[in-house]
Scaffold this motif. Structure first.
Motif, short mmCIF file in Angstrom:
data_model
loop_
_atom_site.label_atom_id
_atom_site.label_comp_id
_atom_site.label_asym_id
_atom_site.label_seq_id
_atom_site.Cartn_x
_atom_site.Cartn_y
_atom_site.Cartn_z
N LEU A 86 0.83 -1.21 0.00
CA LEU A 86 0.00 0.00 0.00
C LEU A 86 0.87 1.26 0.00
CD1 LEU A 86 -2.89 1.05 0.01
CD2 LEU A 86 -2.92 0.86 2.50
N ARG A 87 1.99 1.21 0.74
CA ARG A 87 2.91 2.37 0.73
C ARG A 87 3.45 2.63 -0.68
NH1 ARG A 87 4.09 1.25 6.34
NH2 ARG A 87 5.46 -0.47 5.80
N GLU A 88 3.75 1.54 -1.40
CA GLU A 88 4.19 1.67 -2.81
C GLU A 88 3.14 2.41 -3.65
OE1 GLU A 88 6.75 -0.11 -4.85
OE2 GLU A 88 7.85 -0.16 -2.94
N ILE A 89 1.87 2.01 -3.45
CA ILE A 89 0.79 2.62 -4.22
C ILE A 89 0.69 4.12 -3.91
CG2 ILE A 89 -1.73 2.68 -4.50
CD1 ILE A 89 -1.71 -0.38 -4.06
N VAL A 90 0.81 4.45 -2.62
CA VAL A 90 0.72 5.86 -2.22
C VAL A 90 1.84 6.67 -2.85
CG1 VAL A 90 0.96 7.42 -0.25
CG2 VAL A 90 -0.59 5.45 -0.10
N HIS A 91 3.06 6.12 -2.85
CA HIS A 91 4.16 6.86 -3.48
C HIS A 91 3.97 6.96 -4.99
CE1 HIS A 91 6.56 7.80 0.01
NE2 HIS A 91 6.32 6.59 0.49
N GLY A 92 3.35 5.93 -5.58
CA GLY A 92 3.02 5.98 -7.01
C GLY A 92 2.10 7.15 -7.32
N GLN A 93 1.18 7.44 -6.38
CA GLN A 93 0.26 8.57 -6.54
C GLN A 93 1.01 9.88 -6.71
OE1 GLN A 93 -3.22 9.03 -6.58
NE2 GLN A 93 -3.07 6.88 -7.10
#
Lengths: 290, 290
Positions: A269-276
């Motif tokens: 989920l942290r990866e996804i947030v940084h992708g944002q």
């Protein structure tokens, strides 16, 4: 099927239901125009990502329903905000806004119908887990109505003195908060610890939107540019300057990532947030700044 | 406390919730203006009367909640229908319409907030009987959204060719059908046999409204008169003449009374339905005809 495709499928099911037997054809077309093709679908994606991260599969369908309901509410708010009485925006997502294409009466009614459709989506998609209906409905209502939802947020623009924190929290933050909290609630968890993630992401999204409004032109935006200045609305670039606003955006993404509660899927989920963060600052934006 | 007072209490609870901490004050005032003082509250009264007649006390609180939710939806539809893009009516219930008193943006938003508030009312008032939430919600959604609810009904006025039966059934009938069906569902009964009662009463109400629109003046109506003719809307008096419309109204009331399913409270409910007939044809109306 990945989450993005599943979200589109739920939205298609909702819009098709509204086009069912007895429906006035133009209203159905106006609703479809408002929902497809969509924007980034960032709210339902966040909801699904949180459910996947903390639920390990539990409640994923209900989370897709809750996310789609939030997206329909978002579309409703865009249709009504574009009306001549508000922004009077002729284009949205690079095509005519609903009132431009279908007239003002159908734009008002399409927005109304989309609000009802959001609740219908929640009801239909939680049919197999009826215990989730009431908690997901409470989160949705809080995010949309008065006193703290997006309707209240928009209404602050009609007040003589504006409560800036309440304004931003309600106008942009509320649906992001609902997205992260609904994901957790659908997975059977206490949603409260997931509020911070939605708050930070909502604020980041608002700052990014302020930057785009100032820096991009109408073609790049797919909607009129410079709207905040022409409607005398508060804008982060006005307050912090361009570099300050970009720094703030980065800080908010870091805070959002740090706020994610302990769970099996937290690293993903942290990866996804940084992708944002990358998505919120596209190349064209950085080029204009450079 | 009688049902009328209990209905006002539920409505007050809903409107107060919307005025809670963080609410933009003018939006709260606009919503209160739209809901109080009310009209005849005929939809929630019907819902409560059906629940009392067939439930012998069971589910009465949930029925009051469902009835109040229908009344809030009715208020929302009046606020939006009065907008300049629709009827452009300056007065409603003998005072300025919401957009006249608060401006167009707050009228759009008050209507939106009232739709959300209706669902909140259903959720809150069925807290003690959670199994009723989903069935009552399904009835409410069907009565309000697309393809067959009041929003769809209003949207028929924007179509090039109008489906008259779908138009009337959706625009006026839908909330009456929902009122009688919700009363039965709240009492734990199958709501389907109660549809006819709502349909007949809804049609009777529409004919009475058509008569009033033609025969009464603005002061007696508390809203602009002659609206159907000036908006080229279908009107029963146009189709059947005054005497024909009155005969039709009486026939519909008789049919409504006959449609009431067998239940302990059926005789009392029939009395109430016949009482409606007197209310729908007030002395001033008969005086103008005489």
């Amino acid at each position: 099927m990945d989450a993005d495709a599943l979200i589109e499928r739920v939205l298609e099911r909702s819009v098709s239901t509204g086009e069912g037997s007895g429906a006035p054809p133009l209203l159905g077309q106006a609703i479809r125009h408002a929902v497809f093709p969509g924007g980034a679908r960032v709210r339902p994606k966040l909801c699904a990502a949180v459910a996947a991260a903390c639920g390990e599969g539990r409640g994923f369908e209900a989370a897709l329903g809750a996310g789609a309901a939030l997206e329909l509410m978002h579309c409703a708010s865009l249709v009504h905000d574009d009306l001549p009485a508000f922004d009077g925006a002729d284009i949205r997502r690079g095509k005519p806004s609903v009132h431009t294409a279908f007239g003002e009466p159908l734009a008002v009614l399409a927005g109304d119908a989309l609000i009802v459709m959001a609740f219908d989506t929640l009801l239909r998609e939680s049919r197999d887990s009826p215990d989730l209906l009431a908690p997901l409905m409470a989160i949705l209502i809080d995010a949309v109505g008065t006193p703290r939802g997006i309707v209240a947020g928009q209404a602050w623009e009609s007040e003589r003195t504006i409560d800036l924190s309440a304004y931003h929290q309600a106008k942009t933050g509320a649906l992001f908060v609902a997205a992260s909290m609904s994901g957790a609630a659908a997975a059977g968890l206490d949603p409260a610890p997931w509020r911070a993630l939605g708050e930070r992401l909502g604020e980041a999204y608002q700052v990014a939107d302020d930057l785009r409004d100032v820096l991009l032109d109408e073609e790049e935006l797919g909607k009129p540019a410079g709207q905040d200045a022409s409607h005398l609305r508060p804008n982060a670039v006005q307050n912090f300057g361009i570099a300050g606003a970009i720094a703030r955006l980065k800080g908010l993404i870091a805070d959002a990532s740090d706020s994610i509660p302990q769970c099996a899927g937290a690293p993903a989920l942290r990866e996804i947030v940084h992708g944002q963060a990358a998505r919120l600052m596209p190349k064209s934006l950085l080029r204009n700044v450079a």
